[in-house]
Design a protein around this motif. Structure first.
Motif, mmCIF file in Angstrom:
data_model
loop_
_atom_site.group_PDB
_atom_site.id
_atom_site.type_symbol
_atom_site.label_atom_id
_atom_site.label_comp_id
_atom_site.label_asym_id
_atom_site.label_seq_id
_atom_site.Cartn_x
_atom_site.Cartn_y
_atom_site.Cartn_z
ATOM 1 N N LEU A 197 0.830 -1.209 0.000
ATOM 2 C CA LEU A 197 0.000 0.000 0.000
ATOM 3 C C LEU A 197 0.862 1.257 0.000
ATOM 4 O O LEU A 197 0.512 2.259 -0.642
ATOM 5 N N LEU A 198 1.992 1.212 0.685
ATOM 6 C CA LEU A 198 2.914 2.345 0.704
ATOM 7 C C LEU A 198 3.378 2.702 -0.705
ATOM 8 O O LEU A 198 3.512 3.875 -1.054
ATOM 9 N N ARG A 199 3.615 1.675 -1.524
ATOM 10 C CA ARG A 199 4.066 1.920 -2.910
ATOM 11 C C ARG A 199 2.980 2.600 -3.751
ATOM 12 O O ARG A 199 3.296 3.199 -4.796
ATOM 13 N N LEU A 200 1.731 2.515 -3.323
ATOM 14 C CA LEU A 200 0.637 3.120 -4.085
ATOM 15 C C LEU A 200 0.304 4.541 -3.629
ATOM 16 O O LEU A 200 -0.462 5.229 -4.299
ATOM 17 N N CYS A 201 0.872 4.973 -2.511
ATOM 18 C CA CYS A 201 0.566 6.304 -1.989
ATOM 19 C C CYS A 201 0.827 7.439 -2.989
ATOM 20 O O CYS A 201 0.042 8.399 -3.043
ATOM 21 N N PRO A 202 1.889 7.386 -3.789
ATOM 22 C CA PRO A 202 2.114 8.490 -4.735
ATOM 23 C C PRO A 202 1.008 8.653 -5.779
ATOM 24 O O PRO A 202 0.946 9.699 -6.437
ATOM 25 N N ALA A 250 -7.733 7.110 -10.621
ATOM 26 C CA ALA A 250 -7.010 5.879 -10.311
ATOM 27 C C ALA A 250 -6.582 5.175 -11.591
ATOM 28 O O ALA A 250 -5.435 4.716 -11.710
ATOM 29 N N LEU A 251 -7.458 5.109 -12.567
ATOM 30 C CA LEU A 251 -7.126 4.447 -13.835
ATOM 31 C C LEU A 251 -5.987 5.161 -14.551
ATOM 32 O O LEU A 251 -5.059 4.526 -15.059
ATOM 33 N N PHE A 252 -6.028 6.469 -14.581
ATOM 34 C CA PHE A 252 -4.998 7.209 -15.307
ATOM 35 C C PHE A 252 -3.690 7.314 -14.523
ATOM 36 O O PHE A 252 -2.635 7.531 -15.113
ATOM 37 N N SER A 253 -3.744 7.137 -13.205
ATOM 38 C CA SER A 253 -2.546 7.334 -12.389
ATOM 39 C C SER A 253 -1.786 6.054 -12.089
ATOM 40 O O SER A 253 -0.548 6.060 -12.065
ATOM 41 N N LEU A 254 -2.478 4.950 -11.823
ATOM 42 C CA LEU A 254 -1.817 3.725 -11.377
ATOM 43 C C LEU A 254 -0.890 3.152 -12.442
ATOM 44 O O LEU A 254 -1.106 3.346 -13.639
#
Length: 369
Positions: A211-216, A232-236
């Protein structure tokens, strides 16, 4: 961030003898109910010593769990049978009680427990995200964190609750893309990405690290579930099924120069999601606020001002959000504006993209596509 600290007195040792600590779905229901009713979370922060005592004393019996109080604060609905999710420090503290599920955790960092009222406690927003990551999955925890960082609170059972009414306009939210039985309410954010990142840095376990890796990739101040899904779709990253187009600045104000002001008749405009390197603005266009004549005129003026400033604008609606080919074409355009090549070499990328979309939709109470 509007997580206000209640100045109530610290609980006494007597009150701590049978502390009830809500976790999982029970804490989530209660947190959403608190946000809907108050607009923020008014629960009291505990100091590390208090947190340690509360967790150590968390072995409630059936007599300690008063259902009407839990219904009142939103932990249970009172209209359907559901398990009550409670947290204890050790497996030995669990009791055999029908309708109660137990989670065991002894190594919680500081800032994990909040006092709801004397004798009743909840995981903090940060700790709840970690619990969801462990119990359900990292994307689901990311979606929850996105909700808590946004200006919305979901209704767990929309059919039992009225649709959202804005306190400013007194108008119902009737976005055609939002099913009638999924309500959401305008509230203040109770979490910030940096705060979650700091908390996760002190957590142990693989779920917290993932989850930490997804914070940005979290965004702040979004105003609808569909905006949360779009960002979320455009950022992940590609590996999760996203389009890796970030970072985006959300709710971002652009000051118009003289030429843009003359063309648009506006001194400035606010972007839903601005990609600075690409000079690109993503706008989600639901029915609410855009279908009226005044809304359309405002959007046209804003867009002409952006174009005069050299900013490209793309409008995404629900139909486009469900079309991965159209979304990928838009991602390709953002990369082109950044002077980069779009290289998504993930195996079965379309299936990953569709799976991510449907997981996010489920998290926000929407049907799969």
């Amino acid at each position: 961030m509007a997580r206000f600290v209640n100045e109530a007195k610290a609980p006494t040792q007597e009150q701590l003898k049978a502390s009830v600590i809500l976790t999982g779905a029970s804490a989530l229901r209660m947190m959403r109910a608190e946000r809907r009713q108050m607009g923020y979370i008014s629960w009291r922060d505990l100091n590390p010593e208090e947190e340690h005592r509360v967790l150590h004393m968390s072995s409630p019996s059936a007599e300690d769990i008063y259902l009407p109080d839990l219904v009142r604060i939103g932990a249970v609905s009172g209209e359907a049978k559901e398990d009550l999710c409670l947290l204890v420090e050790s497996a030995a503290q669990r009791r055999r009680m029908p309708g109660v599920g137990w989670s065991v955790c002894s190594g919680l960092p500081a800032g994990s427990i909040l006092e709801v009222e004397p004798g009743v406690y909840s995981l903090s927003p940060e700790a709840l995200c970690v619990a969801i990551a462990r119990e359900v999955g990292c994307i689901q925890a990311f979606a929850l964190a996105q909700e808590l960082c946004s200006k919305i609170s979901l209704s767990d059972r929309g059919k039992y609750l009225p649709p959202y009414t804005s306190p400013v306009t007194n108008k119902l939210a009737k976005d055609k893309d939002q099913p009638a039985d999924v309500g959401y309410f305008e509230v203040e954010p109770v979490l910030m990405p940096d705060r979650l990142k700091k908390y996760l840095s002190g957590c142990k376990g693989s779920a917290a690290k993932r989850l930490l890796r997804l914070c940005p990739y979290l965004s702040e101040n979004l105003r609808s579930p569909m905006e949360c899904i779009m960002l979320a779709l455009f950022s992940l990253p590609f590996s999760y099924g996203g389009f890796a187009c970030g970072p985006f600045k959300t709710d971002y104000k652009i000051e118009f120069d003289d030429r843009a002001q003359a063309i648009s008749g506006m001194p400035h405009a606010v972007c839903d999601a601005y990609q600075e390197a690409a000079r690109f603005d993503l706008e989600y266009n639901g029915e609410l606020g855009h279908s009226s004549r005044g809304g359309r005129i405002h959007d046209e003026k804003r867009n002409t001002g952006f174009i005069a400033m050299g900013i490209e604008v793309a409008t995404v609606n629900n139909e486009m959000l469900c079309d991965m080919e159209a979304m990928e074409a838009l991602a390709w355009r953002i990369y082109q504006r950044m002077r980069k090549r779009y290289r998504n070499r993930v195996d079965a990328r379309r299936k990953k993209q569709e799976a991510l979309l449907n997981t996010l939709r489920a998290c926000f109470g929407l049907k799969p596509v």
